[in-house]
Design a protein around this motif. Sequence first.
Motif, PDB file in Angstrom:
ATOM      1  N   THR A  13       0.850  -1.283  -0.044  1.00  0.00           N
ATOM      2  CA  THR A  13       0.070  -0.127  -0.010  1.00  0.00           C
ATOM      3  C   THR A  13       0.866   1.351  -0.013  1.00  0.00           C
ATOM      4  OG1 THR A  13      -1.811  -1.280   1.145  1.00  0.00           O
ATOM      5  CG2 THR A  13      -1.901   1.075   1.077  1.00  0.00           C
ATOM      6  N   VAL A  14       1.990   1.218   0.918  1.00  0.00           N
ATOM      7  CA  VAL A  14       2.736   2.556   0.827  1.00  0.00           C
ATOM      8  C   VAL A  14       3.498   2.539  -0.370  1.00  0.00           C
ATOM      9  CG1 VAL A  14       4.755   3.472   1.997  1.00  0.00           C
ATOM     10  CG2 VAL A  14       2.925   2.329   3.412  1.00  0.00           C
ATOM     11  N   VAL A  15       3.875   1.656  -0.797  1.00  0.00           N
ATOM     12  CA  VAL A  15       4.761   1.573  -2.223  1.00  0.00           C
ATOM     13  C   VAL A  15       3.913   2.312  -3.320  1.00  0.00           C
ATOM     14  CG1 VAL A  15       6.042   0.410  -4.111  1.00  0.00           C
ATOM     15  CG2 VAL A  15       6.582  -0.092  -1.484  1.00  0.00           C
ATOM     16  N   LEU A  16       2.627   1.606  -3.507  1.00  0.00           N
ATOM     17  CA  LEU A  16       1.778   1.887  -4.332  1.00  0.00           C
ATOM     18  C   LEU A  16       1.245   3.329  -4.300  1.00  0.00           C
ATOM     19  CD1 LEU A  16      -0.255   1.323  -6.722  1.00  0.00           C
ATOM     20  CD2 LEU A  16      -1.943   0.700  -4.864  1.00  0.00           C
ATOM     21  N   SER A  17       1.043   3.831  -3.061  1.00  0.00           N
ATOM     22  CA  SER A  17       0.617   5.310  -2.709  1.00  0.00           C
ATOM     23  C   SER A  17       1.822   6.397  -3.101  1.00  0.00           C
ATOM     24  CB  SER A  17       0.164   5.488  -1.208  1.00  0.00           C
ATOM     25  OG  SER A  17      -0.917   4.722  -0.917  1.00  0.00           O
ATOM     26  N   VAL A  18       3.175   5.811  -2.765  1.00  0.00           N
ATOM     27  CA  VAL A  18       4.281   6.741  -3.156  1.00  0.00           C
ATOM     28  C   VAL A  18       4.453   6.813  -4.614  1.00  0.00           C
ATOM     29  CG1 VAL A  18       6.553   7.136  -2.900  1.00  0.00           C
ATOM     30  CG2 VAL A  18       5.457   6.225  -1.076  1.00  0.00           C
ATOM     31  N   SER A  67      -4.744  -6.387 -11.387  1.00  0.00           N
ATOM     32  CA  SER A  67      -3.402  -6.453 -10.648  1.00  0.00           C
ATOM     33  C   SER A  67      -2.933  -5.149 -10.110  1.00  0.00           C
ATOM     34  CB  SER A  67      -2.323  -6.816 -11.514  1.00  0.00           C
ATOM     35  OG  SER A  67      -2.017  -5.894 -12.704  1.00  0.00           O
ATOM     36  N   MET A  68      -1.789  -4.997  -9.375  1.00  0.00           N
ATOM     37  CA  MET A  68      -1.507  -3.838  -8.730  1.00  0.00           C
ATOM     38  C   MET A  68      -1.160  -2.804  -9.821  1.00  0.00           C
ATOM     39  SD  MET A  68      -1.403  -4.029  -5.450  1.00  0.00           S
ATOM     40  CE  MET A  68      -0.185  -2.802  -5.011  1.00  0.00           C
ATOM     41  N   ALA A  69      -1.007  -3.188 -11.068  1.00  0.00           N
ATOM     42  CA  ALA A  69      -1.052  -2.403 -12.347  1.00  0.00           C
ATOM     43  C   ALA A  69      -2.137  -1.528 -12.524  1.00  0.00           C
ATOM     44  CB  ALA A  69      -0.188  -2.888 -13.442  1.00  0.00           C
ATOM     45  N   GLY A  70      -3.211  -2.338 -12.631  1.00  0.00           N
ATOM     46  CA  GLY A  70      -4.639  -1.651 -12.928  1.00  0.00           C
ATOM     47  C   GLY A  70      -4.848  -0.808 -11.774  1.00  0.00           C
ATOM     48  N   LEU A  71      -4.640  -1.257 -10.685  1.00  0.00           N
ATOM     49  CA  LEU A  71      -4.833  -0.421  -9.419  1.00  0.00           C
ATOM     50  C   LEU A  71      -4.368   1.068  -9.313  1.00  0.00           C
ATOM     51  CD1 LEU A  71      -6.831  -0.180  -6.683  1.00  0.00           C
ATOM     52  CD2 LEU A  71      -4.956  -1.267  -5.531  1.00  0.00           C
ATOM     53  N   PHE A  72      -2.869   0.815  -9.935  1.00  0.00           N
ATOM     54  CA  PHE A  72      -2.254   1.869  -9.974  1.00  0.00           C
ATOM     55  C   PHE A  72      -2.679   3.038 -11.051  1.00  0.00           C
ATOM     56  CE2 PHE A  72       1.109   4.329 -12.488  1.00  0.00           C
ATOM     57  CZ  PHE A  72       1.807   4.704 -11.355  1.00  0.00           C
ATOM     58  N   VAL A  73      -3.256   2.393 -12.240  1.00  0.00           N
ATOM     59  CA  VAL A  73      -3.820   3.350 -13.166  1.00  0.00           C
ATOM     60  C   VAL A  73      -5.248   3.843 -12.480  1.00  0.00           C
ATOM     61  CG1 VAL A  73      -5.096   3.144 -15.494  1.00  0.00           C
ATOM     62  CG2 VAL A  73      -3.017   1.976 -15.077  1.00  0.00           C
TER      63      VAL A  73
END
Length: 273
Positions: free
Chosen positions: A61-66, A140-146
Motif C-alpha cells: 500500500t505504501v509503495v503503491l501510494s508513493v 493487478s497492482m498495475a490496474g490499481l495504479f492506473v
Amino acid sequence: MHGRDYPRLFVLFLPLALVFTAFFLVPMARVAVVGATGEDGLAAYLSILTTPRHFESMVATVVLSVGVTATALAVSTVAGLFLVRNRFPGRSLLVSLLTFPLAFPGVVIGFLVILLAGRQGLIGSVSDLLIGDRIVFAYSMAGLFVGYLYFSIPRVILTVMATAEKIDPALEEAARSLGAPGWRVVKDVLLPALKPGFVASGAICFATAMGAFGTAFTLATNIDVLPMTIYTEFTLNANIAGAASLSIVLGLITWAALFVARSLSGTTVAVSG
C-alpha cells in the motif's frame, strides 16, 4: 480579550466541539478500544509487523501510494504549468475534463479500468489484433495504479495550477537575463516556488491512495492492499479486533504523512474525497 467575550466564544465553539467529539473522538476511541479487545490484546497493533500478510499488505500500500503520488506530481506539474502559462480556445473545457474524474466514485473508476485493461478491455482487444495475445492487467497492482492515478491527477493539478498562478514571471525573466539556462530556471526558481503546492497536493494524493477502497474492491482479484485486508479481516474472517487495529494503524500512517506535509509547507493540509 474581555471577560464578557468568553460566553460568546463558548457558544460559537460549542457546535464545533460537539461535532468533533461525536464524529471523530468517540468513533476513533471506540475503534481503538475494539482493536485491543481481541485474544491478542494490545499485541494486535503489532500484527502489522508480526503477521506476514499484514506487513506485506502495508508495504504494498505504501509503495503503491508513493508511486501514484510521484507520478501524479510529475504529470500534473507539466500539465498545470502549461495550462497556467498558455491561453487557447477550449482551455476551460480541457481543464474541466481533466478535473472531471473527481465526480466519479471509486467503483466507477474501477469499472473504467476494467473496460480499458480487463479481459474484454480495449488494450486487450488491440494487443490481440497486433500480437495475437491479450494484455490484461486491470486485476493487478498495475490496474490499481492506473485507477488511483486517474483520480489523483485532478486533485494534484488543481493545487499545482493554483500555486503556479502566484509565481511572478519577472523572477524567471530575471534569471534568464542573468544567463541562467532553462534547467537552472526550473531548478532554482520554478520548483522552489511550487514547493508548497507539491507538498500539499502530494500529501492529499498519498493519503487518498492509502485509504482508497472502492477502486481496490472493484478490481480485487490479485490485489492485497491495506483497505482490502481490513475488509477481509472484518467480513470473511470475522476478526473485528484485527480489522479495528489495522484501521488505527492505517489512520496513523496517513496522519503522519499529513503532519510531515504540514510541517514542511507551513500551511494546513487537508484530505478530501
